[in-house]
Design a protein around this motif. Structure first.
Motif, PDB file in Angstrom:
ATOM      1  N   GLY A 133      26.714   1.232  -7.594  1.00  0.00           N
ATOM      2  CA  GLY A 133      25.887   2.193  -8.506  1.00  0.00           C
ATOM      3  C   GLY A 133      24.885   1.755  -9.048  1.00  0.00           C
ATOM      4  N   VAL A 134      24.148   0.622  -8.678  1.00  0.00           N
ATOM      5  CA  VAL A 134      22.917   0.267  -9.076  1.00  0.00           C
ATOM      6  C   VAL A 134      21.797   1.195  -8.899  1.00  0.00           C
ATOM      7  N   LYS A 135      21.124   1.637  -9.859  1.00  0.00           N
ATOM      8  CA  LYS A 135      20.127   2.492  -9.617  1.00  0.00           C
ATOM      9  C   LYS A 135      18.676   2.035  -9.126  1.00  0.00           C
ATOM     10  N   PRO A 136      18.040   2.606  -8.273  1.00  0.00           N
ATOM     11  CA  PRO A 136      16.763   2.027  -7.699  1.00  0.00           C
ATOM     12  C   PRO A 136      15.566   2.096  -8.510  1.00  0.00           C
ATOM     13  N   ASP A 137      14.942   0.984  -8.510  1.00  0.00           N
ATOM     14  CA  ASP A 137      13.591   1.059  -9.344  1.00  0.00           C
ATOM     15  C   ASP A 137      12.615   2.302  -9.142  1.00  0.00           C
ATOM     16  N   PRO A 138      12.406   2.913  -9.946  1.00  0.00           N
ATOM     17  CA  PRO A 138      11.509   4.382  -9.748  1.00  0.00           C
ATOM     18  C   PRO A 138      10.250   3.932  -9.215  1.00  0.00           C
ATOM     19  N   GLU A 139       9.599   2.875  -9.744  1.00  0.00           N
ATOM     20  CA  GLU A 139       8.147   2.612  -9.271  1.00  0.00           C
ATOM     21  C   GLU A 139       8.392   2.153  -7.782  1.00  0.00           C
ATOM     22  N   MET A 140       9.396   1.516  -7.370  1.00  0.00           N
ATOM     23  CA  MET A 140       9.636   1.027  -5.991  1.00  0.00           C
ATOM     24  C   MET A 140       9.630   2.299  -5.198  1.00  0.00           C
ATOM     25  N   VAL A 141      10.534   3.171  -5.612  1.00  0.00           N
ATOM     26  CA  VAL A 141      10.930   4.300  -4.805  1.00  0.00           C
ATOM     27  C   VAL A 141       9.704   5.035  -4.436  1.00  0.00           C
ATOM     28  N   GLU A 142       8.745   5.314  -5.468  1.00  0.00           N
ATOM     29  CA  GLU A 142       7.534   6.126  -5.456  1.00  0.00           C
ATOM     30  C   GLU A 142       6.752   5.409  -4.381  1.00  0.00           C
ATOM     31  N   GLU A 143       6.388   4.009  -4.314  1.00  0.00           N
ATOM     32  CA  GLU A 143       5.723   3.469  -3.479  1.00  0.00           C
ATOM     33  C   GLU A 143       6.082   3.462  -1.824  1.00  0.00           C
ATOM     34  N   ALA A 144       7.603   3.487  -2.067  1.00  0.00           N
ATOM     35  CA  ALA A 144       8.030   3.436  -0.514  1.00  0.00           C
ATOM     36  C   ALA A 144       7.685   4.879   0.028  1.00  0.00           C
ATOM     37  N   GLN A 145       8.055   5.934  -0.718  1.00  0.00           N
ATOM     38  CA  GLN A 145       7.670   7.338  -0.218  1.00  0.00           C
ATOM     39  C   GLN A 145       6.331   7.341   0.043  1.00  0.00           C
ATOM     40  N   THR A 146       5.496   6.794  -0.562  1.00  0.00           N
ATOM     41  CA  THR A 146       3.811   7.058  -0.281  1.00  0.00           C
ATOM     42  C   THR A 146       3.753   6.445   0.965  1.00  0.00           C
ATOM     43  N   SER A 147       4.123   5.254   1.039  1.00  0.00           N
ATOM     44  CA  SER A 147       3.949   4.444   2.402  1.00  0.00           C
ATOM     45  C   SER A 147       4.533   5.289   3.711  1.00  0.00           C
ATOM     46  N   ILE A 148       5.604   5.676   3.352  1.00  0.00           N
ATOM     47  CA  ILE A 148       6.385   6.432   4.606  1.00  0.00           C
ATOM     48  C   ILE A 148       5.491   7.829   4.922  1.00  0.00           C
ATOM     49  N   GLU A 149       4.977   8.473   3.920  1.00  0.00           N
ATOM     50  CA  GLU A 149       4.336   9.727   4.108  1.00  0.00           C
ATOM     51  C   GLU A 149       3.056   9.264   4.714  1.00  0.00           C
ATOM     52  N   ALA A 168      11.088   0.804  10.542  1.00  0.00           N
ATOM     53  CA  ALA A 168      11.697   2.066  11.422  1.00  0.00           C
ATOM     54  C   ALA A 168      13.034   2.161  11.540  1.00  0.00           C
ATOM     55  N   LEU A 169      13.810   0.877  11.748  1.00  0.00           N
ATOM     56  CA  LEU A 169      15.347   1.135  12.231  1.00  0.00           C
ATOM     57  C   LEU A 169      16.339   1.252  10.928  1.00  0.00           C
ATOM     58  N   ARG A 170      15.607   0.523   9.884  1.00  0.00           N
ATOM     59  CA  ARG A 170      16.480   0.550   8.373  1.00  0.00           C
ATOM     60  C   ARG A 170      15.895   1.377   7.347  1.00  0.00           C
ATOM     61  N   ARG A 171      14.597   1.506   7.155  1.00  0.00           N
ATOM     62  CA  ARG A 171      13.921   1.966   5.939  1.00  0.00           C
ATOM     63  C   ARG A 171      13.298   3.271   6.011  1.00  0.00           C
ATOM     64  N   GLY A 172      13.338   3.899   7.333  1.00  0.00           N
ATOM     65  CA  GLY A 172      12.895   5.421   7.456  1.00  0.00           C
ATOM     66  C   GLY A 172      11.453   5.506   7.709  1.00  0.00           C
ATOM     67  N   TRP A 209       9.175   6.623  13.539  1.00  0.00           N
ATOM     68  CA  TRP A 209       9.078   5.914  14.763  1.00  0.00           C
ATOM     69  C   TRP A 209       7.850   6.280  15.560  1.00  0.00           C
ATOM     70  N   LYS A 210       7.396   7.334  15.304  1.00  0.00           N
ATOM     71  CA  LYS A 210       6.225   7.845  15.970  1.00  0.00           C
ATOM     72  C   LYS A 210       4.639   7.368  15.685  1.00  0.00           C
ATOM     73  N   LYS A 211       4.779   6.545  14.451  1.00  0.00           N
ATOM     74  CA  LYS A 211       3.756   5.639  14.010  1.00  0.00           C
ATOM     75  C   LYS A 211       4.007   4.203  14.646  1.00  0.00           C
ATOM     76  N   VAL A 212       5.167   3.836  15.127  1.00  0.00           N
ATOM     77  CA  VAL A 212       5.343   2.319  15.542  1.00  0.00           C
ATOM     78  C   VAL A 212       4.373   1.951  16.580  1.00  0.00           C
ATOM     79  N   PRO A 213       4.354   2.771  17.654  1.00  0.00           N
ATOM     80  CA  PRO A 213       3.266   2.258  18.874  1.00  0.00           C
ATOM     81  C   PRO A 213       1.835   1.991  18.119  1.00  0.00           C
ATOM     82  N   THR A 214       1.418   3.035  17.371  1.00  0.00           N
ATOM     83  CA  THR A 214      -0.062   2.954  16.808  1.00  0.00           C
ATOM     84  C   THR A 214      -0.258   1.608  15.973  1.00  0.00           C
ATOM     85  N   TYR A 215       0.895   1.342  15.070  1.00  0.00           N
ATOM     86  CA  TYR A 215       0.862   0.067  14.327  1.00  0.00           C
ATOM     87  C   TYR A 215       0.808  -1.189  14.871  1.00  0.00           C
ATOM     88  N   ILE A 216       1.605  -1.215  16.416  1.00  0.00           N
ATOM     89  CA  ILE A 216       1.832  -2.488  16.821  1.00  0.00           C
ATOM     90  C   ILE A 216       0.458  -2.615  17.727  1.00  0.00           C
TER      91      ILE A 216
END
Length: 301
Positions: A285-301, A95-99, A102-109
């Protein structure tokens, strides 16, 4: 209602509660295997006749590897639904560094602590005769200072050479900082991340390494839920002040240390990793791994 392929779908499954269910089950599996191996080494082997000693230094290696496998399996189970934090310190760092919202934090814990509590109860149910036999043979009164041995099946305590809270607290900060920094490296889309099917195995090895290298000072909780849930169960089951508030003579009112220490360590590990590695990669200027970006976005959503 029923979705495609005849599978019944409930509204809660598509909400944060679905993720909470995954966190509950993943943490449950983590504690089942983790507390299970400690119960085996402390009481099960000697009382079943399958081992001569209640605990020896070789058992520490078994315990560290079993906890690593426990984490790996928990992450494999929950990863596709919740991202498999299984640890309030990891949730806090995300929550602090990867987006992570925060509203999900209490439920997860809450789900993590509850999963750990229920798993401790199941482990006790399965090993209650071995634990009772060990206490009888060793003349241990549950709740007394001698019962730390059986209490340790469930939660952590400081080594006898500490005389204040500061040593074990810093131990938890350091261990959790290593954990979070290494996890961030494994899943960082800018830093040659491990693919999804390999990441849980590597994260398990990280826990093994921390246990072998930094485990003896305070039992390497490095996870507030892993300690608090089973600690509350042990308190309810008769271990009394040994469990809560955690009075061990050399250090008393210990219960807060495996909670606050890992949270502080998570911040340290996340900030240090981002400052010295992730931000440097982005600046170059390193480009992010597209597969990991997609997985991270899915997790956040």
């Amino acid at each position: 209602y029923r979705g495609g392929e005849g599978t019944r779908r409930w509204r809660w499954q598509q909400s944060t509660w679905g993720e909470a269910g995954a966190e509950f089950l993943g943490t449950f599996v983590l504690i089942m295997f983790g507390d299970g191996i400690v119960a085996t080494c402390v009481a099960g082997l000697s009382q079943s006749g399958r081992g001569e000693l209640a605990f020896n230094s070789g058992d520490w290696i078994l315990i560290t590897f079993a906890w690593g496998f426990a984490v790996m399996l928990g992450v494999y189970i929950a990863g596709g639904v919740s991202g498999a934090h299984l640890n309030p310190a990891v949730t806090f760092a995300q929550a602090l560094r990867r987006g992570f919202p925060w509203k999900k934090v209490p439920t997860y814990i809450l789900a993590q602590v509850l999963g750990a509590f229920v798993a401790a109860a199941v482990v006790y149910f399965n090993y209650r005769f071995a634990i009772g036999s060990f206490e009888h043979v060793e003349h241990i009164t549950r709740g007394s200072s001698e019962s730390v041995a059986t209490y340790s099946i469930f939660a952590t305590f400081p080594a006898e050479y500490f005389t204040s809270w500061f040593g074990p607290f810093m131990d938890q900060v350091i261990g959790t900082a290593l954990l979070v920094a290494c996890i961030f490296a494994v899943i960082d889309e800018y830093n040659a991340p491990a693919k999804a099917n390999l990441a849980p195995f590597i994260i398990g090895l990280i826990v093994v390494a921390i246990g072998i290298s930094f485990g003896v000072n305070a039992g390497y909780a490095i996870n507030p839920a892993r300690d608090l849930g089973p600690r509350l169960f042990a308190w309810a089951q008769g271990w009394g002040k040994i469990a809560m508030p955690g009075d061990y003579g050399n250090v008393n009112t210990y219960f807060w240390i495996p909670i606050v220490g890992p949270l502080v360590g998570a911040v340290v590990g996340a900030v240090v990793y981002d400052g010295l590695i992730r931000n440097v990669l982005i600046a170059r200027g390193v480009k992010p791994d597209p597969e990991m970006v997609e997985e991270a976005q899915t997790s956040i959503e």
